[in-house]
Motif scaffolding. Structure first.
Motif, PDB file in Angstrom:
ATOM      1  N   LYS A  83       0.831  -1.196   0.000  1.00  0.00           N
ATOM      2  CA  LYS A  83       0.000   0.000   0.000  1.00  0.00           C
ATOM      3  C   LYS A  83       0.866   1.246   0.000  1.00  0.00           C
ATOM      4  O   LYS A  83       0.609   2.196  -0.740  1.00  0.00           O
ATOM      5  CB  LYS A  83      -0.925   0.023   1.217  1.00  0.00           C
ATOM      6  N   LEU A  84       1.899   1.250   0.824  1.00  0.00           N
ATOM      7  CA  LEU A  84       2.802   2.396   0.895  1.00  0.00           C
ATOM      8  C   LEU A  84       3.532   2.583  -0.434  1.00  0.00           C
ATOM      9  O   LEU A  84       3.646   3.706  -0.927  1.00  0.00           O
ATOM     10  CB  LEU A  84       3.790   2.225   2.040  1.00  0.00           C
ATOM     11  N   PHE A  85       3.997   1.500  -1.017  1.00  0.00           N
ATOM     12  CA  PHE A  85       4.674   1.584  -2.310  1.00  0.00           C
ATOM     13  C   PHE A  85       3.724   2.093  -3.388  1.00  0.00           C
ATOM     14  O   PHE A  85       4.096   2.935  -4.205  1.00  0.00           O
ATOM     15  CB  PHE A  85       5.248   0.215  -2.690  1.00  0.00           C
ATOM     16  N   SER A  86       2.483   1.611  -3.378  1.00  0.00           N
ATOM     17  CA  SER A  86       1.489   2.071  -4.345  1.00  0.00           C
ATOM     18  C   SER A  86       1.180   3.549  -4.160  1.00  0.00           C
ATOM     19  O   SER A  86       1.016   4.288  -5.139  1.00  0.00           O
ATOM     20  CB  SER A  86       0.205   1.254  -4.213  1.00  0.00           C
ATOM     21  N   LEU A  87       1.099   3.991  -2.909  1.00  0.00           N
ATOM     22  CA  LEU A  87       0.839   5.401  -2.656  1.00  0.00           C
ATOM     23  C   LEU A  87       2.019   6.278  -3.065  1.00  0.00           C
ATOM     24  O   LEU A  87       1.826   7.405  -3.525  1.00  0.00           O
ATOM     25  CB  LEU A  87       0.494   5.626  -1.187  1.00  0.00           C
ATOM     26  N   LEU A  96      -3.901   3.659   4.991  1.00  0.00           N
ATOM     27  CA  LEU A  96      -2.881   3.036   5.828  1.00  0.00           C
ATOM     28  C   LEU A  96      -3.350   2.825   7.253  1.00  0.00           C
ATOM     29  O   LEU A  96      -3.075   1.810   7.851  1.00  0.00           O
ATOM     30  CB  LEU A  96      -1.594   3.859   5.806  1.00  0.00           C
ATOM     31  N   ARG A  97      -4.005   3.812   7.832  1.00  0.00           N
ATOM     32  CA  ARG A  97      -4.571   3.734   9.178  1.00  0.00           C
ATOM     33  C   ARG A  97      -3.545   3.359  10.248  1.00  0.00           C
ATOM     34  O   ARG A  97      -3.870   2.720  11.234  1.00  0.00           O
ATOM     35  CB  ARG A  97      -5.746   2.767   9.239  1.00  0.00           C
ATOM     36  N   ASP A  98      -2.298   3.723  10.052  1.00  0.00           N
ATOM     37  CA  ASP A  98      -1.279   3.519  11.073  1.00  0.00           C
ATOM     38  C   ASP A  98      -0.250   4.637  10.965  1.00  0.00           C
ATOM     39  O   ASP A  98      -0.457   5.608  10.243  1.00  0.00           O
ATOM     40  CB  ASP A  98      -0.641   2.131  10.974  1.00  0.00           C
ATOM     41  N   ALA A  99       0.848   4.500  11.653  1.00  0.00           N
ATOM     42  CA  ALA A  99       1.831   5.583  11.726  1.00  0.00           C
ATOM     43  C   ALA A  99       2.599   5.795  10.425  1.00  0.00           C
ATOM     44  O   ALA A  99       3.304   6.791  10.291  1.00  0.00           O
ATOM     45  CB  ALA A  99       2.801   5.305  12.869  1.00  0.00           C
ATOM     46  N   ARG A 100       2.449   4.912   9.449  1.00  0.00           N
ATOM     47  CA  ARG A 100       3.117   5.118   8.165  1.00  0.00           C
ATOM     48  C   ARG A 100       2.586   6.345   7.443  1.00  0.00           C
ATOM     49  O   ARG A 100       3.237   6.879   6.555  1.00  0.00           O
ATOM     50  CB  ARG A 100       2.967   3.889   7.273  1.00  0.00           C
ATOM     51  N   VAL A 101       1.404   6.797   7.824  1.00  0.00           N
ATOM     52  CA  VAL A 101       0.838   7.999   7.209  1.00  0.00           C
ATOM     53  C   VAL A 101       1.681   9.230   7.543  1.00  0.00           C
ATOM     54  O   VAL A 101       1.755  10.170   6.761  1.00  0.00           O
ATOM     55  CB  VAL A 101      -0.647   8.165   7.612  1.00  0.00           C
ATOM     56  N   ILE A 102       2.362   9.210   8.680  1.00  0.00           N
ATOM     57  CA  ILE A 102       3.255  10.315   9.045  1.00  0.00           C
ATOM     58  C   ILE A 102       4.426  10.368   8.061  1.00  0.00           C
ATOM     59  O   ILE A 102       4.866  11.454   7.661  1.00  0.00           O
ATOM     60  CB  ILE A 102       3.756  10.166  10.495  1.00  0.00           C
ATOM     61  N   PHE A 103       4.924   9.215   7.648  1.00  0.00           N
ATOM     62  CA  PHE A 103       5.988   9.161   6.640  1.00  0.00           C
ATOM     63  C   PHE A 103       5.510   9.764   5.320  1.00  0.00           C
ATOM     64  O   PHE A 103       6.244  10.518   4.672  1.00  0.00           O
ATOM     65  CB  PHE A 103       6.435   7.703   6.445  1.00  0.00           C
ATOM     66  N   ALA A 104       4.283   9.453   4.918  1.00  0.00           N
ATOM     67  CA  ALA A 104       3.724  10.025   3.692  1.00  0.00           C
ATOM     68  C   ALA A 104       3.583  11.544   3.819  1.00  0.00           C
ATOM     69  O   ALA A 104       3.826  12.276   2.864  1.00  0.00           O
ATOM     70  CB  ALA A 104       2.374   9.383   3.387  1.00  0.00           C
ATOM     71  N   GLY A 150       1.757   9.138  -5.676  1.00  0.00           N
ATOM     72  CA  GLY A 150       2.280  10.464  -5.374  1.00  0.00           C
ATOM     73  C   GLY A 150       3.171  10.986  -6.487  1.00  0.00           C
ATOM     74  O   GLY A 150       3.133  12.172  -6.827  1.00  0.00           O
ATOM     75  N   TYR A 151       3.985  10.122  -7.063  1.00  0.00           N
ATOM     76  CA  TYR A 151       4.845  10.514  -8.175  1.00  0.00           C
ATOM     77  C   TYR A 151       4.008  10.915  -9.387  1.00  0.00           C
ATOM     78  O   TYR A 151       4.275  11.941 -10.020  1.00  0.00           O
ATOM     79  CB  TYR A 151       5.794   9.362  -8.515  1.00  0.00           C
ATOM     80  N   VAL A 152       2.998  10.129  -9.699  1.00  0.00           N
ATOM     81  CA  VAL A 152       2.112  10.449 -10.828  1.00  0.00           C
ATOM     82  C   VAL A 152       1.354  11.741 -10.553  1.00  0.00           C
ATOM     83  O   VAL A 152       1.188  12.581 -11.449  1.00  0.00           O
ATOM     84  CB  VAL A 152       1.154   9.268 -11.105  1.00  0.00           C
ATOM     85  N   SER A 153       0.902  11.933  -9.322  1.00  0.00           N
ATOM     86  CA  SER A 153       0.173  13.157  -9.001  1.00  0.00           C
ATOM     87  C   SER A 153       1.080  14.382  -9.050  1.00  0.00           C
ATOM     88  O   SER A 153       0.637  15.471  -9.405  1.00  0.00           O
ATOM     89  CB  SER A 153      -0.499  13.040  -7.635  1.00  0.00           C
TER      90      SER A 153
END
Length: 178
Positions: A3-7, A46-54, A11-14
């Motif tokens: 999920k993180l890799f897909s996001l 993601l619903r976890d702390a990985r969203v902070i990385f994003a 993000g790159y495409v956006s």
């Protein structure tokens, strides 16, 4: 992890779309912030702390394309995403309407506060520009939320669940790891 890799790919495409396509298609000068949109999607998926990385990555990219105070975009977007994450977890926000409102609020707060932070040196001139900043931020956030809602509805229209697709030979049973 996928999920993180897909996001990150989204993000790159956006980012490419934000630079090349969005300025030409913006109605009345209001432009959706696609990087904040991807950060909002990370918040929903993601619903976890990985969203902070994003949020950190999106804040860095926002700073790179703006004459911002160093660290302001990262700090602001990370704090706003952390607050939105806490609200989402506490109230269990899962409907399309609540995600639309969350995305609009996140985008409005980031856009308006980021512009105000970057114009702090202007002093009294910034106060006279404040109504224009708020109007532009409201239009940008509404455009961001509408694009996000369209994207979320498009995902809902996919007739199958992507998380249940597995091949029978590649699945492992936990009985072999005891």
């Amino acid at each position: 992890m996928m999920k993180l890799f897909s996001l990150l790919l989204l993000g790159y495409v956006s980012l490419i779309a934000q630079i090349s396509v969005v300025p030409e298609w913006s109605p009345a000068g209001y432009r959706p912030n696609l990087l904040v949109l991807v950060t909002g999607l990370a918040l929903f998926w993601l619903r976890d702390a990985r969203v902070i990385f994003a949020a950190l990555l999106s804040g860095l990219v926002c700073e790179a394309f703006d004459s911002a105070i160093p660290g302001s975009g990262v700090f602001l977007l990370t704090i706003l995403v952390w607050l939105a994450w806490r609200v989402q977890i506490h109230f269990q926000l899962r409907s399309l309407f609540s995600r639309f409102v969350m995305l609009a609020c996140l985008s409005f707060l980031f856009d308006s506060l980021f512009q105000v932070l970057n114009r702090l040196g202007a002093g009294a001139e910034m106060i006279s520009e404040l109504p224009g900043i708020v109007q532009q931020s409201a239009g940008n956030s509404l455009a961001t939320a509408v694009v996000g809602l369209c994207f979320l509805m498009l995902i809902k229209l996919i007739p199958f669940d992507l998380s249940t697709i597995r091949s029978g030979s590649a699945s492992y049973s936990p009985q072999y790891y005891q």
